[in-house]
Design a protein around this motif. Structure first.
Motif, PDB file in Angstrom:
ATOM      1  N   HIS A  97     -44.299-104.988  13.472  1.00 52.54           N
ATOM      2  CA  HIS A  97     -45.125-104.157  12.593  1.00 52.54           C
ATOM      3  C   HIS A  97     -45.345-102.736  13.129  1.00 52.54           C
ATOM      4  O   HIS A  97     -45.149-101.745  12.423  1.00 52.54           O
ATOM      5  N   ASP A 105     -49.189 -98.071  15.695  1.00 53.93           N
ATOM      6  CA  ASP A 105     -49.799 -98.771  14.553  1.00 53.93           C
ATOM      7  C   ASP A 105     -51.242 -98.293  14.394  1.00 53.93           C
ATOM      8  O   ASP A 105     -51.690 -97.958  13.288  1.00 53.93           O
ATOM      9  N   HIS A 162     -53.029 -96.352  11.268  1.00 56.05           N
ATOM     10  CA  HIS A 162     -54.271 -96.742  10.571  1.00 56.05           C
ATOM     11  C   HIS A 162     -55.209 -95.547  10.430  1.00 56.05           C
ATOM     12  O   HIS A 162     -55.772 -95.300   9.369  1.00 56.05           O
ATOM     13  N   ASN A 212     -44.011 -99.110  11.589  1.00 57.78           N
ATOM     14  CA  ASN A 212     -44.949 -98.039  11.239  1.00 57.78           C
ATOM     15  C   ASN A 212     -44.615 -96.741  11.961  1.00 57.78           C
ATOM     16  O   ASN A 212     -44.635 -95.660  11.362  1.00 57.78           O
ATOM     17  N   HIS A 248     -47.535 -98.453   5.630  1.00 56.82           N
ATOM     18  CA  HIS A 248     -47.734 -99.899   5.734  1.00 56.82           C
ATOM     19  C   HIS A 248     -46.974-100.661   4.657  1.00 56.82           C
ATOM     20  O   HIS A 248     -46.439-101.742   4.911  1.00 56.82           O
TER      21      HIS A 248
HETATM   22 FE   LIG Z   1     -50.963-101.815  10.775  1.00 56.67          FE
END
Ligand SMILES: [Fe+2]
Ligand SMILES: NC(=O)c1ccc[n+]([C@@H]2O[C@H](COP(=O)([O-])OP(=O)(O)OC[C@H]3O[C@@H](n4cnc5c(N)ncnc54)[C@H](O)[C@@H]3O)[C@@H](O)[C@H]2O)c1
Length: 403
Positions: A297, A214, A218, A301, A283
């Motif tokens: 999550h 994750d 980002h 991703n 996302h």
């Molecule tokens: Fe995230």
């Protein structure tokens, strides 16, 4: 023709977003780092004249007794506290309302969020509700809808992934529509964050890997998007390098405190980058996997990232090459094309080495049009992506995610 005009409008909006983000000059939380740093938080709380806080966390962390040190330190510093530990993974509106009730009953003046992105986001939303009692969670959905600044929020992340300890976002789930949505407002930024690797040594390998991916997502989405600037690029580069150098090893050896510390920093840097430069379609699709099917999550991703990178590769070629060099997997004498492909291969290899699949088994074929519709709506125009995607293209990507 209509699509071309739409894309031009989105790009114009991305241009204003980029300027706005620089003008806003978002603050960063006061940072404490290193083993044991979380134990300093009660003293900091007290020093700000706060005597009564709500601790927001989840049941797993309570059962692991991970909060014992914090509770002792709160007592030593004469800070009274109430504990709200009912946050679910993918926190819901109901979680926020339940936490708010406790905050008000306890007449709290601040919040300590202890946990992964779920408790941290829930804490932000509880804070937002506490000072904006007339605005429901749903009313605050979207950009800049939180009127008053939340009470002082102190964050202690226990995963190295979301970067929520420094971001302007809180992601909440609406159980009625099974949609995850973000409340995005600079008034949500925590005032203090303690990155304490000691709290992360017990993270199971599959959570270490998915939350770490994750953080990588980002960094990558912030870097390849069109809203980046010097600050966000530098942070995304630092995060990528740290993740490439540490994640696979810490997946294998969770007790390595130095590498845990590096991952905590990487997650924070990636948070600094994406909260200013935005995320992208990884996302947008992942939020739907969480909302509709409860897929964690980070895992969503991680699986989706290579597919979106392949979709965007040509438009993001130069940036992917830059990130490959920053991440230590290439040199400037190689071609951008070569480096961009290598970057994508690196992500795939990391997934494979950490047991992350290349598909999402929960996806139902009948849901694909709905997922694509929601993802495209979430991404366009809010996410400043390198290549703009339409419904049909999005459906194609989601089909690739089928087992
Ligand atoms: Fe995230
Ligand atoms: N606000 C933001 O900027 C932002 C950014 C990215 C993601 N998010 C959101 O954050 C949420 C996900 O957060 P997450 O990935 O950190 O996971 P999480 O907070 O949902 O935690 C996942 C699981 O790991 C467990 N866990 C956490 N820390 C642990 C530890 N140290 N030891 C053992 N178990 C531990 C939790 O109890 C939970 O069961 C999602 O809702 C996502 O949408 C928010």
């Amino acid at each position: 023709m209509i699509w071309t005009i739409k894309k031009a409008i989105y790009r114009a909006m991305h241009g204003s977003l980029k300027v706005m983000m620089v003008l806003f000059n978002l603050p960063e939380p006061e940072l404490f780092t290193g083993a044991g740093s979380s134990l300093k938080i009660p003293e900091v709380v007290k020093s700000k004249g706060i005597n009564n806080v709500l601790v927001v966390t989840d049941k797993v962390l309570m059962e692991l007794n991970l909060l014992e040190g914090l509770f002792n330190s709160l007592k030593e510093n004469n800070v009274e506290y109430k504990v709200f530990d009912d946050v679910s993974e993918n926190p819901t509106i109901q979680n926020v309302e339940d936490g708010l009730k406790l905050y008000l009953e306890g007449k709290c003046a601040g919040i300590i969020a202890f946990g992964g992105g779920s408790p941290m986001d829930c804490a932000k939303a509880i804070g937002a509700r506490a000072v904006n009692p007339k605005r429901s969670v749903l009313v605050m959905k979207g950009l800049f809808k939180v009127r008053r600044k939340i009470p002082p929020l102190f964050t202690i992340p226990t995963t190295a992934g979301t970067g929520s300890e420094t971001t302007i976002a809180a992601v909440i789930k609406d159980p009625d529509t099974h949609e995850k949505f973000a409340i995005v407002d600079m008034k949500l930024i925590p005032i203090v964050a303690a990155l304490d690797p000691e709290l992360m040594v017990g993270l199971p390998p599959h959570i270490t890997s998915s939350t770490g991916m994750d953080a990588l997502t980002h960094a990558v989405e912030a870097y390849i998007g069109v809203c980046g600037n010097k600050l966000t690029n530098e942070n995304a580069e630092k995060a990528t390098k740290l993740i490439f150098e540490n994640l696979e090893e810490v997946y294998k050896d969770g007790l390595n405190l130095e590498k845990r510390n590096n991952m905590a920093l990487a997650s924070y840097y990636a948070g600094v980058a994406f909260t200013r430069a935005g995320v992208g379609y990884v996302h947008a699709i992942a939020h739907n996997m969480g909302g509709l099917y409860g897929v964690p999550h980070g895992l969503a991703n991680a699986v989706i990232l290579p597919y979106i990178l392949e979709f965007s590769r040509k438009d993001a070629e130069e940036k992917l090459a830059g990130l490959a060099i920053a991440g230590g997997i290439g040199t400037p004498i190689e071609s951008n094309e070569e480096l961009s492909y290598r970057f994508i291969e690196k992500v795939k290899a990391m997934n494979k080495n950490m047991g992350i699949p290349s598909s999402i088994k929960e996806i139902q074929i009948k849901d694909i049009p709905l997922i694509a519709e929601r993802a495209v709506k979430e991404g366009n125009p809010d996410y400043p992506v390198p290549k703009i995607m339409n419904q049909k293209e999005c459906e194609g990507i989601i089909r690739k995610l089928l087992p």
